[in-house]
Write a protein that holds these residues in place. Sequence first.
Motif, short mmCIF file in Angstrom:
data_model
loop_
_atom_site.label_atom_id
_atom_site.label_comp_id
_atom_site.label_asym_id
_atom_site.label_seq_id
_atom_site.Cartn_x
_atom_site.Cartn_y
_atom_site.Cartn_z
N ARG A 1 -4.82 10.54 -1.25
CA ARG A 1 -3.39 11.40 -1.61
C ARG A 1 -3.90 12.76 -2.22
O ARG A 1 -3.10 13.71 -1.86
CB ARG A 1 -2.88 10.61 -2.56
CG ARG A 1 -1.30 11.16 -3.01
CD ARG A 1 -0.58 10.18 -3.90
NE ARG A 1 -0.28 8.75 -3.60
CZ ARG A 1 -0.78 7.77 -3.97
NH1 ARG A 1 -1.67 7.63 -4.97
NH2 ARG A 1 -0.48 6.63 -3.52
N GLU B 1 -7.28 -3.66 8.50
CA GLU B 1 -6.30 -4.33 8.32
C GLU B 1 -6.35 -5.91 7.82
O GLU B 1 -5.71 -6.66 8.24
CB GLU B 1 -5.15 -4.20 9.20
CG GLU B 1 -4.51 -2.63 9.60
CD GLU B 1 -3.42 -2.79 10.69
OE1 GLU B 1 -3.67 -3.53 11.53
OE2 GLU B 1 -2.89 -1.88 10.44
N ARG C 1 -9.17 -2.24 4.63
CA ARG C 1 -7.97 -2.34 4.32
C ARG C 1 -7.04 -1.55 5.47
O ARG C 1 -6.05 -2.15 5.86
CB ARG C 1 -7.70 -2.18 2.98
CG ARG C 1 -6.09 -2.24 2.51
CD ARG C 1 -5.66 -3.56 2.56
NE ARG C 1 -4.42 -3.68 1.99
CZ ARG C 1 -3.60 -4.82 2.36
NH1 ARG C 1 -4.04 -5.90 2.94
NH2 ARG C 1 -2.41 -5.06 1.66
N TYR C 2 -7.19 -0.49 5.52
CA TYR C 2 -6.45 0.45 6.46
C TYR C 2 -6.72 0.74 7.85
O TYR C 2 -6.03 1.55 8.31
CB TYR C 2 -6.17 1.83 5.61
CG TYR C 2 -5.41 1.52 4.17
CD1 TYR C 2 -4.33 1.19 4.36
CD2 TYR C 2 -6.26 1.80 3.17
CE1 TYR C 2 -3.58 0.78 3.00
CE2 TYR C 2 -5.64 1.27 2.03
CZ TYR C 2 -4.24 0.91 1.86
OH TYR C 2 -3.62 0.58 0.62
N GLU D 1 3.14 -0.91 1.84
CA GLU D 1 3.24 -1.18 0.30
C GLU D 1 3.02 0.00 -0.17
O GLU D 1 3.14 0.11 -1.41
CB GLU D 1 1.83 -2.15 0.31
CG GLU D 1 0.51 -1.56 0.60
CD GLU D 1 -0.57 -2.53 0.62
OE1 GLU D 1 -0.25 -3.84 0.52
OE2 GLU D 1 -1.93 -1.96 0.42
N ILE D 2 2.64 1.28 0.69
CA ILE D 2 2.64 2.50 -0.10
C ILE D 2 3.74 3.23 0.00
O ILE D 2 4.49 3.41 1.12
CB ILE D 2 1.41 3.44 0.70
CG1 ILE D 2 0.00 2.42 0.94
CG2 ILE D 2 1.19 4.62 0.40
CD1 ILE D 2 -0.88 3.06 2.03
N MET E 1 1.11 -5.86 15.40
CA MET E 1 0.83 -4.82 14.25
C MET E 1 1.35 -5.14 13.00
O MET E 1 2.12 -4.32 12.25
CB MET E 1 1.54 -3.43 14.88
CG MET E 1 0.75 -2.94 15.90
SD MET E 1 -0.88 -2.27 15.34
CE MET E 1 -2.12 -2.81 16.27
N ASN F 1 2.28 -4.22 6.80
CA ASN F 1 2.05 -4.64 5.60
C ASN F 1 1.27 -3.63 4.91
O ASN F 1 1.64 -3.36 3.78
CB ASN F 1 1.37 -5.92 5.63
CG ASN F 1 2.29 -7.20 5.89
OD1 ASN F 1 3.39 -6.96 6.05
ND2 ASN F 1 1.67 -8.26 6.55
N THR F 2 0.09 -3.27 5.55
CA THR F 2 -0.86 -2.44 4.70
C THR F 2 -0.08 -1.00 4.41
O THR F 2 -0.50 -0.37 3.18
CB THR F 2 -2.02 -2.20 5.40
OG1 THR F 2 -1.77 -1.62 6.82
CG2 THR F 2 -2.73 -3.46 5.37
N GLU G 1 -6.82 -8.67 4.95
CA GLU G 1 -6.14 -8.97 3.79
C GLU G 1 -6.98 -8.98 2.56
O GLU G 1 -8.35 -8.87 2.68
CB GLU G 1 -5.68 -10.50 3.76
CG GLU G 1 -4.81 -10.98 4.90
CD GLU G 1 -3.46 -10.39 4.34
OE1 GLU G 1 -2.98 -9.99 3.21
OE2 GLU G 1 -2.65 -10.08 5.38
N LEU H 1 -7.12 5.53 -2.35
CA LEU H 1 -5.91 5.93 -2.08
C LEU H 1 -5.56 7.40 -2.75
O LEU H 1 -5.01 8.11 -2.54
CB LEU H 1 -4.95 4.85 -2.30
CG LEU H 1 -4.80 3.99 -1.06
CD1 LEU H 1 -3.51 2.93 -1.70
CD2 LEU H 1 -4.38 4.60 0.05
N LEU I 1 0.33 -6.78 10.56
CA LEU I 1 -0.33 -6.24 9.53
C LEU I 1 -0.55 -4.98 9.10
O LEU I 1 -0.40 -4.65 7.91
CB LEU I 1 -1.98 -6.60 9.96
CG LEU I 1 -2.31 -8.15 9.36
CD1 LEU I 1 -3.90 -8.42 10.13
CD2 LEU I 1 -2.36 -8.43 7.92
N GLN I 2 -0.47 -4.03 9.96
CA GLN I 2 -0.21 -2.60 9.85
C GLN I 2 0.92 -2.29 9.12
O GLN I 2 0.86 -1.52 8.05
CB GLN I 2 -0.23 -1.82 11.14
CG GLN I 2 -0.52 -0.12 10.84
CD GLN I 2 -0.29 0.42 12.01
OE1 GLN I 2 -0.74 -0.13 13.12
NE2 GLN I 2 -0.49 1.63 11.87
#
Lengths: 201, 166
Positions: free
Chosen positions: A194, A165, A161-162, B10-11, B1, B6-7, A167, A190, B3-4
Amino acid sequence: MRGNEASTKVMAAGTAVKPLTVEAVGVAAAQEFARIVESHRPQIFRFLLASLRDVDLAETLTQECFLKAHRNWQHFRGDSTAMTWLMRIAINLQKDYWRNRRMQFWRQTRSNAVDLDEASEWLPNGERTVEQQLLAREQVAQVWKAVENLSQRQRTVFLLRYVEERELSEIAEATGLSEGTVKAHLSRALSRVRGELRGTR
Amino acid sequence: MSLQKNTTDEINDPLLAQALKNFKASVDAWSDAAYDRPRKAVSVVRHGWRLAASWALAGVLAVCAVAGVAYERQHRQEMARIAAVKASALKAQQQAAEQVRLAAEKERARTEQVSGAKARAEQNIGAADEDLLATVDSDVSRQVPAAMEPLAQLMDDNGTPGSGTQ
């Protein structure tokens, strides 16, 4: 089936006027696979490197991933994207690696995995001040520390995901989990990150 | 970028979002550097002696295992044979004791029989003696003359001893 797709694509591109022979279809499929390797190999390597923190091992598993993909290329039906399919193979290879390593715990395995500090050294050369770079390095080290303490599944989902990236639907497809489970893993991961950043773990 | 965005967008936590951005940038930089590094062809040196030692060890272990199994089997067979011999010896001993007991019983019965026969014979002998004595007595008593009768026969009419008895 793959050959038909390839022939269709080649014909659509207008490069073949006369009916395609079996050899021509095979060549087209090989070219298409080579193109996929060219475009997706860095991403697969990056994912495996982030998962294993071992450059040699990541390269080896990347090779194995594409070797496996090449062997099964004719079975790829195109239900998902090629990237998702390749990522799924890479995840399975990674799982196999950890499973084999657990089962061969008595063997003295040479590990080239770098430690967290060394992994945190890598930062892009941007227009940053020294202070910003130090802060960024510290943050990266904290994230690495949190990632190391995640479960294998949480780590995979988090990195997909991070870092990659992807979906949520793609992650779910690549890992074989439902989207709800992926969300739950992401939330926990997360939370860990955090907590590490706040120093409240 | 996109997508970046987006990810991380959302935080809601800016510190976490920034840290994740830095983390991704770090991994990208490391991956690019590692991916583009010149590859070295390293010849794999096979340690032949290790392989040989492994095979030798495996062979020794296999031989030990087989020998152990064979020894155990032989030991069990030997124990079974000894037990069978012991059982047969015990049985023979019991049979011998039984035979001795039967022989003793026979001997005792024979002795009793003989002693009974002897007693009966003695009784018979005693009875025969008594009968003989009784016969003799009766015979003797018959020949014994009545009192004074012989003398009377020997005497002459004149009162002198006759020559008839000479």
